[in-house]
Design an enzyme around this catalytic site. Structure first.
Site, short mmCIF file in Angstrom:
data_model
loop_
_atom_site.label_atom_id
_atom_site.label_comp_id
_atom_site.label_asym_id
_atom_site.label_seq_id
_atom_site.Cartn_x
_atom_site.Cartn_y
_atom_site.Cartn_z
N LYS A 83 -3.81 14.19 22.13
CA LYS A 83 -2.84 13.55 21.42
C LYS A 83 -1.39 13.48 22.03
O LYS A 83 -1.20 14.20 23.06
CB LYS A 83 -2.64 14.24 19.98
CG LYS A 83 -2.34 13.52 18.84
CD LYS A 83 -3.42 12.71 18.27
CE LYS A 83 -3.00 12.07 16.96
NZ LYS A 83 -3.97 11.32 16.23
N GLY A 183 -0.48 8.27 -1.15
CA GLY A 183 -0.25 7.81 0.03
C GLY A 183 -1.25 6.21 0.22
O GLY A 183 -2.20 6.24 0.59
N GLY A 185 -0.47 3.69 2.35
CA GLY A 185 0.00 2.64 3.56
C GLY A 185 -1.56 1.98 4.05
O GLY A 185 -2.04 1.54 3.19
N VAL A 187 -4.32 3.01 5.31
CA VAL A 187 -5.52 3.55 5.10
C VAL A 187 -5.67 3.73 3.59
O VAL A 187 -6.88 3.23 2.96
CB VAL A 187 -5.76 4.91 5.77
CG1 VAL A 187 -7.15 5.71 5.27
CG2 VAL A 187 -5.76 4.82 7.12
#
Length: 364
Positions: A83, A183, A185, A187
């Protein structure tokens, strides 16, 4: 670019390599963490975020990269975990020069780390990074890439949720059940659509009013909650955290228990705020689908891009998240452990088994 300071070694995180990258002219400050290459080159996205401190950025990239090792293992990919984080406000600090400088640093790792999109970075950003580096995926279709990985991320979460429904209610469908999505967004909004199409009722919330406005327009069937506490009090059967990590702490676990929530299955990374929350959920009889299992559709998509992208092939692989989640629940039941522990064990077995093959001499 220099190797990381002893602050990494003192954390005993098990990482193979951590590098700090800086280009003063463009303002780039980035950290790349390679947790494992036991299964192959490490693969994971680049997060562009205004961290409060360098230490907070380091803590995040170490946590996220370790999670990618387990995610890629359970997704059946020939990739280890890595990452990267870029420190800064993407709205203010993201420039072509900064992204290209970042691409040069990724290139310098010689393919040990392959990057992609994450919070604060998008397909167009990966196209820019790729102008300096070939170890990039999640690119636009115009540049030979797969495009938006949130499509299969949401699809994979939906498959995991189907496994939850089957375990709890006998059928792999959310029809007739109420799901709370925190949430909406890239996804979360797509997940809400899949749930509605499956016959579920959905209540959603997001701190972003534009995101909620788009959802109201695209999916007027979705009920709106003012905030996450309101959503949790609204009588949901399944809670789907789809924003940033740390959504599940002791207080939330107690609230879910008190409200009779049956399962947690969402798209956010690193949902457990600290070790032990998974046991609290299990003790309360709440079925937890490990986040790094169910949200792996995105990494499955970008990994497929490295071999000449086929959406149908990638979707077929993402559909297997249903079977993987089923296996995790079965192992958890057989071994008497929470699903998160069962998932870790299955991933670690695969990593050990495949890594052992490196001992077989093939000549040359």
């Amino acid at each position: 670019m220099t190797d990381a300071s002893p602050l990494v070694f003192g954390r005993h995180s098990g990482h193979e390599q951590v590098v700090f990258c800086q280009d003063a002219a463009s303002g780039l400050r980035a950290i790349v963490a390679v947790h494992s290459t036991a299964l192959g080159p490490s693969l994971g996205g680049t997060r562009f975020f205004p961290y409060e401190s360098e230490d907070a950025a380091l803590e995040d990239v170490l946590h996220l990269s370790r999670g990618m090792t387990y995610k890629n293992a359970l997704a059946g990919l020939d990739h280890g975990g890595g990452k990267a984080v870029i420190i800064g406000d993407p709205q203010r600090h993201k420039t072509e020069t900064l992204l290209r400088a970042y691409g040069r640093f990724v290139a310098s790792l010689g393919g040990r780390y392959i990057t992609a999109c994450d919070v604060g970075t998008y397909v167009a950003d990966m196209d820019t990074v790729a102008r300096e580096c070939r170890h990039v995926t999640g690119r636009s279709p115009a540049e030979g890439g797969a495009g938006d990985s949130s499509v299969l991320t949401a699809f994979g979460v939906f498959q995991g949720m189907r496994a939850c429904a089957e375990r709890l209610w006998g059928e792999p469908t959310l029809a007739g059940h109420r799901v709370g999505v925190a949430g909406v967004g890239k996804v979360g909004s797509k997940l809400a659509g899949l749930l509605i199409d499956d016959g579920a009722s959905v209540v959603a919330t997001d701190v972003s009013e534009p995101a909620m406005s788009r959802l109201r327009t695209e999916r007027p069937e979705v009920e709106v909650a003012d905030d996450t506490p309101s959503l949790l009090r609204s009588g949901i059967d399944v809670y789907a955290p789809c924003a940033l990590g740390g959504a599940l702490d002791d207080e939330v676990a107690a609230t879910l228990d008190a409200r009779g929530v049956a399962a947690v299955c969402g798209g956010a990374n690193n949902q457990l705020e600290h070790p032990g929350v998974e046991k609290s959920l299990d003790d309360a009889g709440i079925l937890y689908a490990p986040d790094y299992v169910v949200n792996s559709g995105g990494v499955i998509q970008v990994a497929d891009e490295l071999h000449g992208f086929s959406f149908d092939r990638a979707k077929g692989k993402a559909a297997r998240i249903l079977d993987t989640t089923r296996e995790i629940f079965a192992v958890a039941g057989d071994e008497g452990v929470p699903p998160a522990v069962a998932a870790d064990r299955i991933a670690e077995r695969r990593i050990a088994d495949v890594a052992r093959l490196r001992d077989i001499h093939v000549g040359g």
